[in-house]
Design an enzyme around this catalytic site. Structure first.
Site, short mmCIF file in Angstrom:
data_model
loop_
_atom_site.label_atom_id
_atom_site.label_comp_id
_atom_site.label_asym_id
_atom_site.label_seq_id
_atom_site.Cartn_x
_atom_site.Cartn_y
_atom_site.Cartn_z
N ALA A 56 -5.68 5.78 -7.65
CA ALA A 56 -6.95 5.10 -7.88
C ALA A 56 -7.49 5.44 -9.27
O ALA A 56 -8.00 4.57 -9.98
CB ALA A 56 -7.96 5.48 -6.80
N GLY A 72 -17.70 2.84 -1.99
CA GLY A 72 -16.36 2.29 -2.19
C GLY A 72 -16.17 0.88 -1.64
O GLY A 72 -15.11 0.28 -1.87
N ASP A 95 -6.69 -3.36 -7.61
CA ASP A 95 -7.61 -2.22 -7.44
C ASP A 95 -8.45 -2.06 -8.71
O ASP A 95 -9.65 -1.78 -8.66
CB ASP A 95 -6.84 -0.92 -7.21
CG ASP A 95 -6.27 -0.83 -5.80
OD1 ASP A 95 -6.85 -1.42 -4.87
OD2 ASP A 95 -5.23 -0.15 -5.62
N THR A 153 0.83 -1.20 0.00
CA THR A 153 0.00 0.00 0.00
C THR A 153 0.86 1.26 0.00
O THR A 153 2.09 1.19 -0.10
CB THR A 153 -1.05 -0.07 1.15
OG1 THR A 153 -1.98 0.99 0.95
CG2 THR A 153 -0.42 0.03 2.51
N LYS A 195 3.55 1.49 -3.65
CA LYS A 195 2.96 0.81 -4.81
C LYS A 195 3.79 0.98 -6.09
O LYS A 195 3.74 0.12 -6.96
CB LYS A 195 1.53 1.31 -5.07
CG LYS A 195 0.51 0.82 -4.04
CD LYS A 195 -0.89 1.31 -4.39
CE LYS A 195 -1.93 0.80 -3.42
NZ LYS A 195 -3.28 1.19 -3.80
N1 NAP Z 1 -12.37 1.58 -2.44
C1 NAP Z 1 -11.14 1.17 -2.65
O1 NAP Z 1 -10.86 -0.03 -2.76
C2 NAP Z 1 -10.03 2.18 -2.83
C3 NAP Z 1 -8.83 1.79 -3.47
C4 NAP Z 1 -7.82 2.75 -3.64
C5 NAP Z 1 -8.01 4.05 -3.17
N2 NAP Z 1 -9.19 4.38 -2.53
C6 NAP Z 1 -9.41 5.77 -2.05
O2 NAP Z 1 -9.23 6.64 -3.16
C7 NAP Z 1 -8.84 7.92 -2.69
C8 NAP Z 1 -7.69 8.44 -3.53
O3 NAP Z 1 -6.57 7.59 -3.40
P1 NAP Z 1 -5.30 7.75 -4.37
O4 NAP Z 1 -4.33 6.71 -3.98
O5 NAP Z 1 -5.75 7.84 -5.79
O6 NAP Z 1 -4.75 9.20 -3.90
P2 NAP Z 1 -3.73 10.17 -4.64
O7 NAP Z 1 -2.83 9.38 -5.55
O8 NAP Z 1 -3.14 11.03 -3.59
O9 NAP Z 1 -4.67 11.09 -5.61
C9 NAP Z 1 -5.61 11.97 -5.05
C10 NAP Z 1 -6.33 12.73 -6.16
O10 NAP Z 1 -7.35 13.52 -5.52
C11 NAP Z 1 -7.18 14.90 -5.84
N3 NAP Z 1 -7.48 15.72 -4.67
C12 NAP Z 1 -6.94 15.60 -3.42
N4 NAP Z 1 -7.46 16.54 -2.60
C13 NAP Z 1 -8.34 17.26 -3.35
C14 NAP Z 1 -9.17 18.37 -3.06
N5 NAP Z 1 -9.23 18.91 -1.84
N6 NAP Z 1 -9.96 18.85 -4.06
C15 NAP Z 1 -9.90 18.31 -5.30
N7 NAP Z 1 -9.12 17.26 -5.64
C16 NAP Z 1 -8.35 16.73 -4.67
C17 NAP Z 1 -5.74 15.06 -6.28
O11 NAP Z 1 -5.70 16.15 -7.17
P3 NAP Z 1 -4.34 16.96 -7.49
O12 NAP Z 1 -3.68 16.26 -8.63
O13 NAP Z 1 -4.85 18.31 -7.84
O14 NAP Z 1 -3.51 16.96 -6.23
C18 NAP Z 1 -5.47 13.70 -6.96
O15 NAP Z 1 -5.89 13.72 -8.29
C19 NAP Z 1 -8.55 7.75 -1.20
O16 NAP Z 1 -9.67 8.24 -0.49
C20 NAP Z 1 -8.41 6.26 -1.03
O17 NAP Z 1 -8.76 5.83 0.27
C21 NAP Z 1 -10.20 3.48 -2.37
#
Ligand code: NAP
Length: 246
Positions: free
Chosen positions: A108, A212, A81, A41, A45
């Site tokens: 994600a 989710g 994922d 995680t 990754k």
């Molecule tokens: N259900 C599941 O199995 C599963 C699996 C994986 C992840 N998730 C969830 O998915 C979410 C994202 O994970 P990730 O690994 O993709 O994170 P990440 O790589 O940090 O990407 C986050 C994304 O969200 C955007 N963002 C963050 N804060 C924001 C805000 N205040 N307003 C608008 N956009 C915002 C970022 O935009 P910028 O580019 O502008 O920074 C980026 O595009 C988390 O909540 C995680 O727990 C769930």
């Protein structure tokens, strides 16, 4: 979730959490101890990829591995994922010929974007920062819009992959209300809370909503299949996750 699944299938195995301080040392340890499989995680990754013997094609395209399988010291990486998200969507809606907007461009979003591209869907990436949004849309060969302009896109399916609305900031919603049109399918990858502000708003506006949890459970079910060769007891896993998160 995995321990309950091992017990339900009568498999003598245990799933444990390790806080990794030295990734290279960890992978050497996995090889020498004969650990059969791992979840990987944040923040490892991407960094784990060069330490492996082989990486599945989809995980290589996505650029992130969340699952390792150890076959007698030969370590192969996978990304479940993507499969988890696909299964969560497919059980609720037909994807063929649909236009999907993915809000976010992080890990994600990459996983979901790549697997949906394989379904030949029309994809639009909507992100806050242009740099990350454009980079993902270029690698997927699709359109990019600023997150604030998302309501300009008429989509059949909308998927939130930003963490906006996750506990404790449960009153926040990343998507403008006007973008949520009756009849749309709206999925949020967040599972804490079960029903985010986005999903509650979408439901009130006549959308079909998906939280989710199914993605989370199905990515775990795919890990279980890779590690054991058996179909996962999804009902058992769902019950445990719902109980723990509640
Ligand atoms: N259900 C599941 O199995 C599963 C699996 C994986 C992840 N998730 C969830 O998915 C979410 C994202 O994970 P990730 O690994 O993709 O994170 P990440 O790589 O940090 O990407 C986050 C994304 O969200 C955007 N963002 C963050 N804060 C924001 C805000 N205040 N307003 C608008 N956009 C915002 C970022 O935009 P910028 O580019 O502008 O920074 C980026 O595009 C988390 O909540 C995680 O727990 C769930």
């Amino acid at each position: 979730m995995h321990n309950a699944a091992f017990a339900a299938r009568g498999i003598n195995a245990a799933y444990l959490a390790f806080e990794v301080v030295d990734l290279e040392g960890c992978i050497k340890g996995v090889r020498s101890l004969g650990v059969k499989g791992l979840s990987v995680t944040i923040p490892f990754k991407q960094d784990v990829i060069p330490l492996l013997d082989d990486v599945d094609g989809l995980a290589r395209d996505i650029g992130a591995v969340n699952t390792l399988v150890n076959e007698g010291g030969y370590l192969k990486g996978f990304n479940t994922d993507a499969m988890g998200a696909l299964r969560a969507l497919e059980e609720k809606t037909d994807l063929s010929g649909k236009r999907v907007v993915i809000a976010g461009a992080g890990g994600a979003a990459r996983a979901i974007g790549y697997i949906l591209k394989l379904q030949e869907m029309e994809i639009v990436i909507a992100n806050r920062s242009q740099s990350r949004g454009m980079a993902l849309s270029e690698s997927l060969g699709c359109r990019f819009v600023n997150l604030k302009k998302l309501a300009d896109i008429k989509a059949d399916i909308l998927i939130n992959t930003t963490p906006v609305g996750m506990f404790p900031d449960v009153d926040e919603c990343p998507i403008p209300q006007e973008a949520l049109r009756e009849g749309m399918v709206v999925m949020d990858v967040i599972y804490n809370p079960f029903k985010t502000k986005l999903l509650a708003t979408a439901e009130a506006r006549g959308c079909l909503i998906i939280n989710g949890l199914p993605m989370f459970i199905y990515q775990g079910a795919e890990q279980f299949r890779l590690w054991t060769g058996l179909d996962a007891p999804v009902d058992v896993m769902t019950e445990v996750i719902k109980r723990e998160l509640a």
